[in-house]
Design a protein around this motif. Structure first.
Motif, mmCIF file in Angstrom:
data_model
loop_
_atom_site.group_PDB
_atom_site.id
_atom_site.type_symbol
_atom_site.label_atom_id
_atom_site.label_comp_id
_atom_site.label_asym_id
_atom_site.label_seq_id
_atom_site.Cartn_x
_atom_site.Cartn_y
_atom_site.Cartn_z
ATOM 1 N N GLY A 51 63.688 50.330 63.479
ATOM 2 C CA GLY A 51 63.247 51.511 62.695
ATOM 3 C C GLY A 51 63.135 52.442 62.193
ATOM 4 N N GLY A 143 63.199 45.292 58.027
ATOM 5 C CA GLY A 143 62.882 44.779 56.765
ATOM 6 C C GLY A 143 62.565 43.938 57.566
ATOM 7 N N GLY A 255 58.696 47.046 59.324
ATOM 8 C CA GLY A 255 59.133 47.918 59.578
ATOM 9 C C GLY A 255 59.347 48.353 60.564
ATOM 10 N N THR A 270 55.772 50.917 49.987
ATOM 11 C CA THR A 270 56.931 50.768 51.343
ATOM 12 C C THR A 270 57.729 49.254 50.195
ATOM 13 O OG1 THR A 270 56.331 51.082 53.488
ATOM 14 C CG2 THR A 270 58.161 49.454 53.168
ATOM 15 N N SER A 272 60.632 46.188 51.618
ATOM 16 C CA SER A 272 61.458 46.249 52.446
ATOM 17 C C SER A 272 61.955 44.518 52.317
ATOM 18 C CB SER A 272 60.980 45.826 53.542
ATOM 19 O OG SER A 272 60.080 47.246 53.910
ATOM 20 N N ARG A 293 66.631 46.473 55.676
ATOM 21 C CA ARG A 293 66.150 47.437 54.942
ATOM 22 C C ARG A 293 64.606 48.037 54.685
ATOM 23 N NH1 ARG A 293 69.921 49.737 50.229
ATOM 24 N NH2 ARG A 293 69.905 52.092 50.384
ATOM 25 N N THR A 294 64.596 49.319 54.748
ATOM 26 C CA THR A 294 63.272 49.121 54.542
ATOM 27 C C THR A 294 63.787 50.955 53.597
ATOM 28 O OG1 THR A 294 61.591 48.437 55.896
ATOM 29 C CG2 THR A 294 61.160 50.347 55.269
ATOM 30 N N THR A 296 60.501 53.948 51.809
ATOM 31 C CA THR A 296 59.365 54.381 51.319
ATOM 32 C C THR A 296 59.597 55.474 49.989
ATOM 33 O OG1 THR A 296 60.139 55.772 52.892
ATOM 34 C CG2 THR A 296 58.891 53.976 53.552
ATOM 35 N N ASP A 302 65.380 55.957 53.890
ATOM 36 C CA ASP A 302 65.682 54.777 53.468
ATOM 37 C C ASP A 302 66.745 54.496 55.211
ATOM 38 O OD1 ASP A 302 67.658 52.875 52.584
ATOM 39 O OD2 ASP A 302 68.570 53.872 51.466
#
Length: 357
Positions: A51, A143, A255, A270, A272, A293-294, A296, A302
């Motif tokens: 991550g 994620g 993440g 966040t 996710s 996927r994350t 913020t 991203d």
């Protein structure tokens, strides 16, 4: 004669206060794992995509490793049980120039008594049944909730209530002339609180968790909260769908290294998600397609990880798998520096051989 009588009385009292110990049961487990991993791209090589990551010059690298091998022991004694586990991932002790040695790393060490759990284990936020089956250690960590820490937890049939180790991960507010500095964690004194509800049946299971935190790194008290939903749902035959959705001030809980708890003194928010679909081609052969996927808000990060694999059991205890995938960093302009974040992409292929003990 009097002294003998006193000794007899002492022995009698001791045996009443401390009855003979019952036999303990020991169960040993874990696995041996050998990896061959190839990475091509401008995100620096990682043993598994965590991550985080650094964008650098494009490079190609192959690495063989057995550091993910894992050993554990479970001890049961009447109403009390304990569990401890180590592996060797992330060790920096040795190198390829000599020995390739790795230091043991404590993963779990906890005690169960009746409905209480105390020690280091998975955070109550983590539903391990929703992890994808992957060759890359942990799968789409970017994620999903993936935290182990020391906690005290009370569990019922459907509910769990926990107080967990507090730790603020991030940067503190600074003037434009001063480079951002990491938050001082010496003022983390209120445990994180997690409440979780579980429901399961023949269809699978689902959990809903809420996190409440009190962050006070610079004596500027701020409450932080977030919610998490995770599910494993059986579909056709032996196939299953695994899902996680997270939103709020979750920081380091989701993440892995994709999000901080605080950025420039502000609590990070966040969003996710991860999903994985596992399909069985035959009794012993299966594949998983996964994505995590994350995103913020404060730091404008991203990041995503996607992949597909094929596993088969050569024997009931021995599995071999091959996996290909991509990890990408597509961070936006940092609002505090005004500088566009580096963009990066790395593709990887991995072959794993795993023998369960």
């Amino acid at each position: 004669m009097k002294s003998i009588t006193k000794i007899a009385i002492c022995i009698c009292l001791t045996s009443n206060l401390f009855p003979p110990l019952m036999a303990s049961e020991y169960h040993f487990g874990g696995f041996l794992k050998a990896n061959a991993r190839y990475v091509d791209g401008n995100i620096a090589f990682q043993d598994s995509w965590t991550g985080g990551g650094n964008v650098s010059n494009s490079a190609k690298r192959t690495q063989f490793s057995a550091a993910e091998s894992r050993f554990n022991v479970k001890i049961t004694h009447a109403e009390v049980s304990g569990f401890a586990e180590i592996d060797f991932a992330g060790s920096a002790q040795g190198n390829a120039a000599f020995s390739n040695s790795y230091s043991p790393r404590l993963r779990h060490a906890y005690i169960n008594y009746q409905q209480f759990t105390a020690g280091q284990t998975w955070s109550t936020m983590v539903n391990t049944s929703t992890f994808a089956e992957t060759a890359d250690l942990g799968g789409p960590l970017v994620g999903q909730a993936m935290v182990r820490q020391t906690l005290v937890r009370y569990s019922t049939e459907n509910w769990q209530f926990a107080l967990e180790n507090p730790y603020t991960y991030g940067t503190k507010a600074e003037s434009e002339q001063v480079k951002q500095q990491w938050v001082d964690t010496s003022n983390d004194y209120v445990p994180d609180a997690v409440v979780r509800f579980n429901q399961q049946g023949d269809w699978g299971n689902v959990s809903v968790s809420s996190l409440l935190r009190y962050l006070d790194p610079e004596e500027t008290a701020q409450l932080a909260a977030g919610v998490s939903v995770a599910a494993k749902i059986y579909t056709l035959g032996k196939d299953d769908l695994r899902l996680q959705l997270h939103h709020g001030n979750l920081g380091r809980y989701v993440g892995t290294d994709a999000a901080r708890d605080m950025i420039n003194g502000k609590v990070e928010t966040t969003t996710s998600a991860m999903f994985a679909y596992r399909h069985f081609w035959s009794e012993h052969m299966r594949s998983s397609l996964f994505y995590g996927r994350t995103i913020t808000e404060e730091e404008q990060n991203d990041r995503f990880h996607t992949g597909v694999n094929l596993f088969t059991n050569l024997t009931p205890a021995l599995a071999v798998g091959v996996e290909v995938g991509r990890y990408q960093i597509a961070d936006k302009i940092n609002p505090y520096t005004g500088v566009s974040a580096p963009q990066g992409t790395s593709n990887y292929a991995q072959l794993s051989l795993q023998l369960h003990i």
